[in-house]
Enzyme design. Structure first.
Site, PDB file in Angstrom:
ATOM      1  N   LEU A 134       0.836  -1.200   0.000  1.00 22.18           N
ATOM      2  CA  LEU A 134       0.000   0.000   0.000  1.00 22.18           C
ATOM      3  C   LEU A 134       0.880   1.264   0.000  1.00 22.18           C
ATOM      4  O   LEU A 134       0.680   2.191  -0.775  1.00 22.18           O
ATOM      5  CB  LEU A 134      -0.890  -0.025   1.250  1.00 22.18           C
ATOM      6  CG  LEU A 134      -1.849   1.141   1.481  1.00 22.18           C
ATOM      7  CD1 LEU A 134      -2.943   1.157   0.414  1.00 22.18           C
ATOM      8  CD2 LEU A 134      -2.503   1.017   2.873  1.00 22.18           C
ATOM      9  N   GLU A 136       3.830   4.106  -0.236  1.00 25.19           N
ATOM     10  CA  GLU A 136       4.750   4.592  -1.270  1.00 25.19           C
ATOM     11  C   GLU A 136       5.765   5.515  -0.608  1.00 25.19           C
ATOM     12  O   GLU A 136       5.534   5.998   0.514  1.00 25.19           O
ATOM     13  CB  GLU A 136       3.973   5.352  -2.350  1.00 25.19           C
ATOM     14  CG  GLU A 136       3.017   4.438  -3.090  1.00 25.19           C
ATOM     15  CD  GLU A 136       2.470   5.034  -4.375  1.00 25.19           C
ATOM     16  OE1 GLU A 136       2.751   6.222  -4.660  1.00 25.19           O
ATOM     17  OE2 GLU A 136       1.773   4.303  -5.098  1.00 25.19           O
ATOM     18  N   GLY A 140       2.536   7.407   3.405  1.00 25.31           N
ATOM     19  CA  GLY A 140       2.477   6.327   4.394  1.00 25.31           C
ATOM     20  C   GLY A 140       1.145   6.378   5.112  1.00 25.31           C
ATOM     21  O   GLY A 140       0.202   5.668   4.766  1.00 25.31           O
ATOM     22  N   GLY A 365      21.866  -3.730  33.744  1.00 29.74           N
ATOM     23  CA  GLY A 365      22.878  -3.855  32.681  1.00 29.74           C
ATOM     24  C   GLY A 365      22.677  -5.093  31.834  1.00 29.74           C
ATOM     25  O   GLY A 365      22.903  -5.081  30.611  1.00 29.74           O
ATOM     26  N   GLU A 388       1.078  -0.880   9.980  1.00 32.44           N
ATOM     27  CA  GLU A 388      -0.377  -1.082   9.901  1.00 32.44           C
ATOM     28  C   GLU A 388      -1.133   0.078  10.556  1.00 32.44           C
ATOM     29  O   GLU A 388      -2.188  -0.108  11.157  1.00 32.44           O
ATOM     30  CB  GLU A 388      -0.765  -2.458  10.437  1.00 32.44           C
ATOM     31  CG  GLU A 388      -0.083  -3.557   9.607  1.00 32.44           C
ATOM     32  CD  GLU A 388      -0.776  -4.882   9.621  1.00 32.44           C
ATOM     33  OE1 GLU A 388      -1.976  -4.924   9.892  1.00 32.44           O
ATOM     34  OE2 GLU A 388      -0.085  -5.879   9.345  1.00 32.44           O
ATOM     35  N   GLY A 389      -0.549   1.262  10.439  1.00 38.40           N
ATOM     36  CA  GLY A 389      -1.163   2.474  10.990  1.00 38.40           C
ATOM     37  C   GLY A 389      -0.489   2.863  12.295  1.00 38.40           C
ATOM     38  O   GLY A 389      -0.492   2.090  13.260  1.00 38.40           O
ATOM     39  N   SER A 391       0.329   4.913  15.875  1.00 37.32           N
ATOM     40  CA  SER A 391      -0.561   5.180  17.028  1.00 37.32           C
ATOM     41  C   SER A 391      -1.375   6.443  16.778  1.00 37.32           C
ATOM     42  O   SER A 391      -2.544   6.538  17.176  1.00 37.32           O
ATOM     43  CB  SER A 391       0.264   5.344  18.315  1.00 37.32           C
ATOM     44  OG  SER A 391       0.789   4.100  18.701  1.00 37.32           O
TER      45      SER A 391
HETATM   46  N1  CAA Z   1     -13.247  -0.176   6.226  1.00 37.02           N
HETATM   47  C1  CAA Z   1     -13.951   0.055   5.090  1.00 37.02           C
HETATM   48  N2  CAA Z   1     -13.962   1.248   4.454  1.00 37.02           N
HETATM   49  C2  CAA Z   1     -13.253   2.250   5.014  1.00 37.02           C
HETATM   50  C3  CAA Z   1     -12.498   2.096   6.182  1.00 37.02           C
HETATM   51  C4  CAA Z   1     -12.514   0.808   6.815  1.00 37.02           C
HETATM   52  N3  CAA Z   1     -11.829   0.574   7.932  1.00 37.02           N
HETATM   53  N4  CAA Z   1     -11.887   3.253   6.497  1.00 37.02           N
HETATM   54  C5  CAA Z   1     -12.252   4.143   5.554  1.00 37.02           C
HETATM   55  N5  CAA Z   1     -13.073   3.528   4.653  1.00 37.02           N
HETATM   56  C6  CAA Z   1     -13.724   4.133   3.501  1.00 37.02           C
HETATM   57  C7  CAA Z   1     -14.593   5.305   3.943  1.00 37.02           C
HETATM   58  O1  CAA Z   1     -15.879   4.872   4.337  1.00 37.02           O
HETATM   59  C8  CAA Z   1     -14.609   6.167   2.720  1.00 37.02           C
HETATM   60  O2  CAA Z   1     -15.531   5.653   1.796  1.00 37.02           O
HETATM   61  P1  CAA Z   1     -16.582   6.616   1.005  1.00 37.02           P
HETATM   62  O3  CAA Z   1     -15.717   7.528   0.164  1.00 37.02           O
HETATM   63  O4  CAA Z   1     -17.414   5.682   0.195  1.00 37.02           O
HETATM   64  O5  CAA Z   1     -17.355   7.339   2.051  1.00 37.02           O
HETATM   65  C9  CAA Z   1     -13.213   5.970   2.118  1.00 37.02           C
HETATM   66  O6  CAA Z   1     -12.750   4.710   2.632  1.00 37.02           O
HETATM   67  C10 CAA Z   1     -12.244   7.064   2.477  1.00 37.02           C
HETATM   68  O7  CAA Z   1     -12.191   7.116   3.904  1.00 37.02           O
HETATM   69  P2  CAA Z   1     -11.520   8.333   4.692  1.00 37.02           P
HETATM   70  O8  CAA Z   1     -12.053   9.621   4.139  1.00 37.02           O
HETATM   71  O9  CAA Z   1     -11.670   8.068   6.148  1.00 37.02           O
HETATM   72  O10 CAA Z   1     -10.009   8.226   4.224  1.00 37.02           O
HETATM   73  P3  CAA Z   1      -8.729   9.075   4.682  1.00 37.02           P
HETATM   74  O11 CAA Z   1      -7.935   9.408   3.479  1.00 37.02           O
HETATM   75  O12 CAA Z   1      -9.117  10.180   5.589  1.00 37.02           O
HETATM   76  O13 CAA Z   1      -7.818   8.010   5.437  1.00 37.02           O
HETATM   77  C11 CAA Z   1      -7.048   6.632   7.201  1.00 37.02           C
HETATM   78  C12 CAA Z   1      -8.241   7.210   6.421  1.00 37.02           C
HETATM   79  C13 CAA Z   1      -7.688   5.818   8.291  1.00 37.02           C
HETATM   80  C14 CAA Z   1      -6.155   7.671   7.809  1.00 37.02           C
HETATM   81  C15 CAA Z   1      -6.214   5.709   6.266  1.00 37.02           C
HETATM   82  O14 CAA Z   1      -5.559   6.451   5.257  1.00 37.02           O
HETATM   83  C16 CAA Z   1      -5.225   4.886   7.024  1.00 37.02           C
HETATM   84  O15 CAA Z   1      -5.570   3.878   7.640  1.00 37.02           O
HETATM   85  N6  CAA Z   1      -3.902   5.259   6.995  1.00 37.02           N
HETATM   86  C17 CAA Z   1      -2.868   4.429   7.546  1.00 37.02           C
HETATM   87  C18 CAA Z   1      -2.360   3.499   6.488  1.00 37.02           C
HETATM   88  C19 CAA Z   1      -1.687   2.283   7.051  1.00 37.02           C
HETATM   89  O16 CAA Z   1      -2.124   1.699   8.038  1.00 37.02           O
HETATM   90  N7  CAA Z   1      -0.611   1.863   6.380  1.00 37.02           N
HETATM   91  C20 CAA Z   1       0.070   0.688   6.732  1.00 37.02           C
HETATM   92  C21 CAA Z   1       0.319  -0.143   5.491  1.00 37.02           C
HETATM   93  S1  CAA Z   1       0.681  -1.840   5.717  1.00 37.02           S
HETATM   94  C22 CAA Z   1       2.118  -1.924   6.564  1.00 37.02           C
HETATM   95  O17 CAA Z   1       2.224  -1.358   7.592  1.00 37.02           O
HETATM   96  C23 CAA Z   1       3.284  -2.679   6.077  1.00 37.02           C
HETATM   97  C24 CAA Z   1       3.177  -4.129   6.259  1.00 37.02           C
HETATM   98  O18 CAA Z   1       3.421  -4.832   5.297  1.00 37.02           O
HETATM   99  C25 CAA Z   1       2.891  -4.731   7.583  1.00 37.02           C
END
Ligand code: CAA
Length: 406
Positions: A134, A136, A140, A365, A388-389, A391
């Site tokens: 996910l 880039e 993040g 130590g 995965e997001g 804190s």
């Molecule tokens: N389930 C289903 N749909 C969801 C959702 C969820 N949990 N969260 C949001 N959506 C939907 C919303 O309902 C919305 O849909 P509509 O347009 O139809 O209304 C759409 O998605 C957009 O939602 P937001 O406006 O809330 O989106 P946002 O841009 O404000 O971002 C955020 C929300 C929660 C901050 C999100 O960007 C996020 O979780 N960011 C963190 C990313 C992350 O965790 N990255 C880690 C990647 S993986 C990793 O760590 C590496 C690995 O390999 C382990």
């Protein structure tokens, strides 16, 4: 929103099958993984042999139905497994978590029958490794803001994918990846696009890493979870057949978020497992180590640490159980468990930071020395507040849901 109490089952049932799984995983983790954890942490090598063994035990596809090569169990089974594997070695549990939660779940929930058979079976059985991409270089936490692009070719048979993705767990060894990228080639690569526009134009693709146009970039040198390889991946005119679109064009952001909800329960369990390992080491040390003529555990300053560590771990476990119940309910009756998953991840990852820090402190130590695993637990716990997001993102998600904001 948190699921209404009256609609929710009040307890989790620990069945005989869960008991058997727990005993088998604990035994395997302590016998085969714990003894090599320090060595793999030091070398940063990917532990392919033990990962394959986890596959043979059914642990790489715990919630995947048996017909697609998995163990056909539930979220509680996944959590119990994550805790035990993380207790032995956090790196192994990271590989396990991504394979189960982020790779298999997405295809299981959004894939066609043919995609499930082709793309889940080899990964759930552990023969191949799965990843999820996910992030880039320039996005993040703001996951919807992507520069990578997929453009449909003139024949309408393939999407041509270009761009770089970063921080992809298991990427150096992954055979298959669930990739999220923008399918709106008419849009400029600007960080200031309208948010609704970006979200509705993200699509999930099933990527075979053996195909031309796919390459791996630099492997990240990391503070912790050093044996779980993480790298960039690069797409240079990678031709992805249209059959490999997962869940429909433009559905990618929702798929990514839905899958992350499940993943966050797994990371909460990982954090708890690391904390438990540190805590149990601290208990032994507090009983055995003497200072001023008595075991250090007899002093109230150490007792306060033990009490606070234990209380935070059990509070975290309760939040994980609440999230499991909410998830199982959502899987059968619909709805979301976003808040419960975020609360569990937030609390457990911060509890793991506290517990590993205090456990190291109790060891003095010796805790700082690489001769004991405390410093590894302390380093490994740190990532659970980031991936995965972060804190901060979990707090934002919880507060937005509670306030009814977007
Ligand atoms: N389930 C289903 N749909 C969801 C959702 C969820 N949990 N969260 C949001 N959506 C939907 C919303 O309902 C919305 O849909 P509509 O347009 O139809 O209304 C759409 O998605 C957009 O939602 P937001 O406006 O809330 O989106 P946002 O841009 O404000 O971002 C955020 C929300 C929660 C901050 C999100 O960007 C996020 O979780 N960011 C963190 C990313 C992350 O965790 N990255 C880690 C990647 S993986 C990793 O760590 C590496 C690995 O390999 C382990």
């Amino acid at each position: 929103m948190v699921v209404n109490e009256t609609e929710r089952p009040l307890s989790l049932e620990m069945t005989a099958e869960h008991d058997m799984l727990l005993t088998a995983v604990r035994d395997f983790a302590q016998r085969e993984i714990a003894p090599v954890a320090a060595e793999f942490d030091e070398s940063g090598e990917f532990p392919l042999d033990t990962v394959r063994k986890m596959g043979e035990m059914g642990l790489m596809g715990i919630e995947v139905p048996e017909e697609y090569g998995g163990a056909g169990m539930d979220t509680l089974a996944h959590v119990l497994t994550m805790i035990e594997i993380a207790k032995a070695d956090a790196s192994h549990s990271t590989i396990l978590s991504v394979n189960n939660s982020l790779y298999c779940n997405g295809i299981l929930w959004f894939g066609t029958e043919a995609q499930k058979r082709e793309w889940i079976t080899p990964v759930a059985s552990g023969a191949e490794v799965g990843a999820y991409s996910l992030t880039e270089p320039m996005s993040g936490s703001d996951a919807g803001n992507m520069a990578s692009r997929a453009m449909l070719n003139e024949a309408g048979t393939h999407y041509i994918i270009n761009g770089r993705k970063s921080w992809v767990t298991s990427a150096p060894f992954a055979d298959r990846i669930v990739l999220f990228t923008m399918t709106a080639d008419h849009l400029p690569q600007s960080p200031n696009l309208d948010r609704g526009t970006t979200h509705r134009n993200i699509t999930a693709f099933l990527v075979d890493t053996s195909q031309p146009g796919f390459s791996r970039g630099k492997t990240e040198p990391k503070l912790g979870i050093r044996a779980s390889a993480t790298s960039e991946i690069i797409f240079d005119d990678y031709a992805c057949p249209v059959e490999n679109v997962l869940g429909g064009v433009g559905q990618g952001f929702k798929i990514a978020m839905t899958v992350l909800d499940a993943g966050r329960i797994g990371i909460a369990a990982q954090a708890l497992g690391i904390a438990e390992a540190a805590y149990e080491a601290a208990l032994i040390y507090a009983r055995e180590r003497e200072a001023f003529g008595a075991p250090i555990g007899s002093y109230q300053m150490i007792q306060q640490k033990i009490a606070d560590m234990k209380t935070r771990m059990e509070a975290g476990r309760a939040l994980i159980y609440q999230a499991i119940i909410a998830k199982e309910r959502a899987l059968t009756s619909g709805g979301r468990y976003t808040t419960e998953a975020s609360m569990a991840k937030l609390f457990c990852s911060e509890a793991a930071a506290y517990v590993t820090d205090e456990a190291l402190q109790i060891h003095g130590g010796m805790g700082y020395s690489k001769e004991m695993p405390l410093e590894r637990y302390y380093r490994d716990a740190r990532i659970t507040r980031i991936y995965e997001g972060t804190s901060e993102i979990q707090r934002m998600v919880i507060a937005r849901n509670e306030l009814g904001l977007r």
